[in-house]
Design a protein around this motif. Structure first.
Motif, short mmCIF file in Angstrom:
data_model
loop_
_atom_site.label_atom_id
_atom_site.label_comp_id
_atom_site.label_asym_id
_atom_site.label_seq_id
_atom_site.Cartn_x
_atom_site.Cartn_y
_atom_site.Cartn_z
N MET A 1 28.02 8.77 -39.33
CA MET A 1 26.81 7.97 -39.74
C MET A 1 25.62 8.33 -39.71
O MET A 1 25.26 9.53 -40.66
CB MET A 1 26.12 7.43 -37.74
CG MET A 1 27.14 7.51 -36.95
SD MET A 1 28.40 6.35 -37.44
CE MET A 1 27.02 4.61 -37.11
N THR A 141 20.92 2.21 -31.63
CA THR A 141 20.71 3.19 -30.76
C THR A 141 22.30 2.85 -29.56
O THR A 141 23.06 4.09 -29.38
CB THR A 141 19.85 2.97 -29.56
OG1 THR A 141 18.59 3.58 -30.06
CG2 THR A 141 20.22 3.85 -27.35
N ASN A 144 25.33 4.60 -31.82
CA ASN A 144 25.22 5.44 -31.98
C ASN A 144 26.02 6.24 -30.79
O ASN A 144 26.51 7.16 -30.15
CB ASN A 144 24.36 6.32 -32.13
CG ASN A 144 23.43 6.34 -33.54
OD1 ASN A 144 24.66 6.08 -34.43
ND2 ASN A 144 22.57 6.26 -34.05
N LYS A 145 25.29 5.41 -29.27
CA LYS A 145 26.07 6.32 -28.36
C LYS A 145 27.08 5.64 -27.89
O LYS A 145 28.38 6.56 -27.18
CB LYS A 145 25.28 5.45 -26.91
CG LYS A 145 24.08 5.46 -27.15
CD LYS A 145 23.28 4.85 -25.90
CE LYS A 145 22.27 5.68 -24.90
NZ LYS A 145 21.35 4.79 -23.67
N ALA A 148 29.69 8.45 -30.14
CA ALA A 148 29.52 9.50 -28.73
C ALA A 148 30.52 9.22 -27.75
O ALA A 148 30.94 10.91 -27.81
CB ALA A 148 28.01 9.91 -28.72
N GLN A 155 37.06 10.35 -33.42
CA GLN A 155 35.09 10.51 -34.25
C GLN A 155 35.98 10.77 -35.61
O GLN A 155 34.96 10.47 -36.45
CB GLN A 155 34.32 11.60 -33.18
CG GLN A 155 33.66 10.81 -32.28
CD GLN A 155 32.39 11.47 -31.70
OE1 GLN A 155 32.39 12.97 -32.26
NE2 GLN A 155 32.13 11.72 -30.48
N GLU A 168 27.67 -0.11 -39.25
CA GLU A 168 25.97 0.50 -39.50
C GLU A 168 25.52 -0.22 -40.52
O GLU A 168 24.56 -0.78 -40.48
CB GLU A 168 26.19 1.92 -39.65
CG GLU A 168 25.18 2.89 -40.03
CD GLU A 168 25.42 4.14 -39.77
OE1 GLU A 168 24.47 4.57 -39.42
OE2 GLU A 168 26.12 3.84 -41.02
#
Length: 383
Positions: A1, A141, A144-145, A148, A155, A168
């Motif tokens: 990212m 946020t 990204n969570k 993750a 990933q 993004e």
């Protein structure tokens, strides 16, 4: 990212006016601060790192000095993290703010991180801007969570990463719009210059940014940052695919001067990165592999670091740790780098692929996208 940041001809004639130095004073009070606690004030201005320190007494501390314009600054408790390495899992008490030439009052009950500032219009404007962008921050946020939470195999999957990168980019467009809205609503705020600087290099928003820039106060236009915005507005056009890449001259860690034009005759990847940029460091093994594979066929990389002067040793260490064998340059001015302004960089990693004549043939290729492009280029070269 990624780590997040039509011109008017008359804008280019705005003179660079030297800003008179004015006094600033910080008067701080943190109730639970122990006597003798050392506090560091650290900021960078005009490419130079400034470090000041004081010792608290009765929960109070103060700083004073002179600056020409507001600068992003940080207060650190007990140690300077640029000099003293933090212990594993050590958490620092610190506070980031804009230092401006006024008398600023800082108060908190327990720690630096909870300071509330009064007497500073720039920091009041910063609070307003934070509220405006809070919805966009929530989206970053959540994205990204979500990433993750994926299994490691997903990933690493280039198709999955491409989807997240596209999402993004869409959120980044929302952030650019918030910056423009703030600058339009606050034509006399120094933060509006920072917002316009963040947006100006984006082709999609260049016309709107030029319009907002034309409407800011004449006083703001006297600051050095304002004089750089026309350059960034031009970058939105000058760094399009098909354009001759703007030339620039920067120094290597050893002090040697290098220019983009030095690499004519080769395919060149201009790689904007920094030692502190996690996604940049993650991409480096891929760049090393591609460099080893295609260097003998006429491929070169020029790394352009957005590290600051205080991070010079971290930059040099990152080059060695990541095994980067291609040339590296920087002016050590971070986001204020002339190269970043010239190429409209406000998020890294960022890159430009140039042909042997120095023309831009692709932008922001990473991972499989860059590998596929180089494979196509050098497959043709073999025929």
């Amino acid at each position: 990212m990624t780590v997040p940041k039509i011109w008017l001809a008359w804008l280019c004639i705005i003179p660079v006016v030297a800003c008179a130095q004015r006094s600033y004073t910080i008067r701080g009070e943190v109730n639970k601060l122990k006597n003798g606690s050392k506090i560091f004030l650290i900021y960078e201005i005009d490419g130079n790192s400034v470090v000041d320190s004081t010792v608290s007494a009765g929960g109070q501390f103060s700083f004073s000095g002179r600056i020409g314009y507001p600068v992003s600054s940080t207060l650190y408790l007990h140690k300077n993290p640029y000099v003293e390495k933090l212990a594993p899992k050590e958490q620092m008490d610190y506070f980031r703010f804009y230092l401006e030439p006024v008398v600023m009052h800082m108060r908190a009950a327990d720690s630096l991180k909870n300071i509330v500032i009064t007497g500073s219009q720039v920091n009041a404007d910063q609070d307003t801007f934070r509220k405006m962008r809070s919805g966009v921050d929530d989206k970053f946020t959540a994205l990204n969570k979500e990433f993750a939470a994926l299994p490691a195999a997903q990933q690493a999957d280039s198709a999955v990463r491409a989807v997240f990168i596209d999402r993004e980019k869409a959120i980044m467009d929302e952030l650019y719009a918030v910056h423009l809205a703030f600058a339009r609503q606050h034509p006399a705020s120094y933060l509006s210059l920072i917002s316009l600087s963040f947006v100006a290099g984006q082709e999609k928003f260049a016309a709107a940014a030029a319009e907002v820039y034309a409407g800011i106060s004449e006083q703001l236009k006297q600051y050095p940052l304002a004089a750089e915005i026309p350059l960034q507005l031009e970058s939105a056009v000058k760094t399009k695919v098909g354009q001759l890449a703007p030339d620039m001259e920067l120094l290597t860690p050893g002090g040697k001067t290098m220019k983009v034009s030095d690499f004519r005759g080769k395919y060149l990847l201009l790689d904007f990165w920094a030692s502190w940029c996690g996604p940049c460091r993650e991409e480096n093994p891929n760049l090393v592999a591609l460099y080893d594979k295609y260097r003998s066929q006429g491929f070169e990389i020029l790394g352009v670091s957005l590290d600051r002067a205080a991070q010079q040793q971290q930059w040099i260490k990152a080059i060695a740790d990541d095994g980067l064998r291609w040339p590296q340059v920087s002016d050590l001015k971070g986001w204020d780098s002339h190269a970043a302004k010239l190429y409209g960089i406000n998020a890294i990693p960022a890159s430009f692929l140039l042909d042997p004549e120095g023309r831009i043939i692709a932008r922001n290729l990473r991972g499989k996208g860059l590998e596929d492009q180089l494979r196509t280029i050098f497959a043709k070269a073999t025929y």
